[in-house]
Design a protein around this motif. Structure first.
Motif, mmCIF file in Angstrom:
data_model
loop_
_atom_site.group_PDB
_atom_site.id
_atom_site.type_symbol
_atom_site.label_atom_id
_atom_site.label_comp_id
_atom_site.label_asym_id
_atom_site.label_seq_id
_atom_site.Cartn_x
_atom_site.Cartn_y
_atom_site.Cartn_z
ATOM 1 N N ALA A 1 -3.606 -4.680 7.232
ATOM 2 C CA ALA A 1 -3.087 -5.063 5.924
ATOM 3 C C ALA A 1 -3.352 -3.992 4.873
ATOM 4 O O ALA A 1 -3.041 -4.168 3.719
ATOM 5 C CB ALA A 1 -3.734 -6.374 5.471
ATOM 6 N N CYS B 1 -0.867 -2.189 1.634
ATOM 7 C CA CYS B 1 0.248 -3.130 1.705
ATOM 8 C C CYS B 1 1.185 -2.950 0.529
ATOM 9 O O CYS B 1 0.803 -2.491 -0.529
ATOM 10 C CB CYS B 1 -0.251 -4.577 1.752
ATOM 11 S SG CYS B 1 -1.061 -5.095 0.235
ATOM 12 N N ARG C 1 1.799 -7.775 6.545
ATOM 13 C CA ARG C 1 1.446 -8.655 5.425
ATOM 14 C C ARG C 1 2.701 -9.104 4.678
ATOM 15 O O ARG C 1 2.839 -10.278 4.318
ATOM 16 C CB ARG C 1 0.486 -7.929 4.482
ATOM 17 C CG ARG C 1 0.111 -8.741 3.251
ATOM 18 C CD ARG C 1 -0.847 -7.963 2.358
ATOM 19 N NE ARG C 1 -1.080 -8.673 1.099
ATOM 20 C CZ ARG C 1 -1.983 -9.637 0.925
ATOM 21 N NH1 ARG C 1 -2.726 -10.018 1.944
ATOM 22 N NH2 ARG C 1 -2.135 -10.217 -0.244
ATOM 23 N N CYS D 1 -3.943 -13.341 4.090
ATOM 24 C CA CYS D 1 -2.721 -13.955 3.560
ATOM 25 C C CYS D 1 -2.923 -15.439 3.257
ATOM 26 O O CYS D 1 -1.951 -16.166 3.022
ATOM 27 C CB CYS D 1 -1.577 -13.780 4.553
ATOM 28 S SG CYS D 1 -0.994 -12.078 4.736
#
Length: 231
Positions: A8, A11, A163, A199
Motif C-alpha cells: 500500500a 498509494c 489500495r 483499508c
C-alpha cells in the motif's frame, strides 16, 4: 480465493466512485487519479505519474482482465489457466449481482478485483466458494458484499493500485446499499493482510478445522470485514 500481496506504499488516493464516470446501460463508475510532485528546486516540478483510472469492466475487457489475473498469480498455488479465468470473468460480467473493476494505467490493464452482491453474486460466480463453505459471511443477503480475485500486474505493484482497487470496491458496494464488505485472505499472508487492514478491514473469523481447498491448493483462511457507510 486468490489474493495478491500488494503493497500500500506510495498509494494514489482515489476520487469518489462515480466521478467522471464512463457509463454503460446498467451502471457505471470511474476513478481517475493523477498528480504532480515538487522537485528539489522550489520552481521545479517533476513529470506527472501515468494517469490511473478504475472503471467497471465490459465484455470486451475479459481477455485483458484474465491476462492481468494470470500474470499476477503466475507460479502461485492459486494460479489458474487463462482459459478458465476467461470463463470465470465472463460469468461474473454476465451476472448482475457481480461487478468486475478494472484498473488501467494509461489505458492499459494494471489490476482487477471482483465484487459480488448477495449469495448469488459471491457464491454463484466464485469457484473458491460453495454453499457448504464453513467460513462464508454469516447469512449472506442483499446488505452484504464480497471481494475476491484481487490482482495487480507485477510491473504495476507498489504503486498503490491494490489500495485504490480495494477502496473502489468498497465505494461500489456502498453505492449498492451494502453495509458490509467481506473478503478472505490466507493466514500468514502479512502483506495482503496489512493492505486490507489499512483499508479499514478487521478480522472476523478463521478456519477452525485447518486448511481448506482453494483452487486445488490447501490454505487456511481468515475472514475480514469492513463496515460501509451508505452513499
Amino acid at each position: 480465493m486468490p489474493m495478491v500481496a500488494c503493497a500500500a506504499a506510495a498509494c494514489v488516493a482515489p476520487a469518489p466512485l462515480g466521478a467522471n464516470a464512463t457509463r454503460r446501460p446498467r451502471r457505471a463508475c470511474s476513478t481517475r487519479c493523477a498528480g504532480l510532485s515538487a522537485g528539489a528546486d522550489a520552481g521545479a516540478v517533476s513529470a506527472a505519474p501515468p494517469p490511473l483510472a478504475v472503471r467497471r469492466a465490459e465484455v470486451g475487457d475479459v481477455s485483458a482482465c484474465a491476462v492481468t489475473v494470470a500474470r499476477s498469480f503466475a507460479g502461485a498455488p492459486e494460479a489458474q489457466p487463462l482459459a478458465a479465468l476467461k470463463v470465470f470473468l465472463s460469468a461474473a460480467l454476465a451476472n448482475d449481482c457481480t461487478d468486475v473493476l478494472l484498473a488501467e494505467v494509461d489505458g492499459v490493464a494494471a489490476g482487477v478485483v471482483v465484487v459480488g452482491y448477495t449469495a448469488e453474486g459471491f457464491i454463484g460466480t466464485n469457484r473458491a466458494l460453495d454453499d457448504s463453505d464453513s467460513l462464508l459471511p454469516p447469512q449472506p443477503h442483499s446488505d452484504a458484499a464480497y471481494l475476491s480475485n484481487m490482482a495487480v500486474a507485477p510491473k504495476h505493484r507498489r504503486k498503490g493500485i491494490g489500495r485504490t482497487l480495494v477502496l473502489a470496491a468498497a465505494d461500489s458496494a456502498a453505492a449498492r446499499g451494502c453495509s458490509k464488505l467481506y473478503l478472505h485472505v490466507r493466514v500468514g499472508d502479512e502483506p495482503a493482510s496489512a493492505l486490507y487492514e489499512g483499508c479499514g478491514f478487521v478480522h472476523r473469523d478463521e478456519d477452525a478445522l485447518g486448511p481448506v481447498a482453494l483452487f486445488g491448493a490447501r490454505r487456511r483462511r481468515a475472514l475480514l470485514v469492513r463496515e460501509l457507510a451508505h452513499q
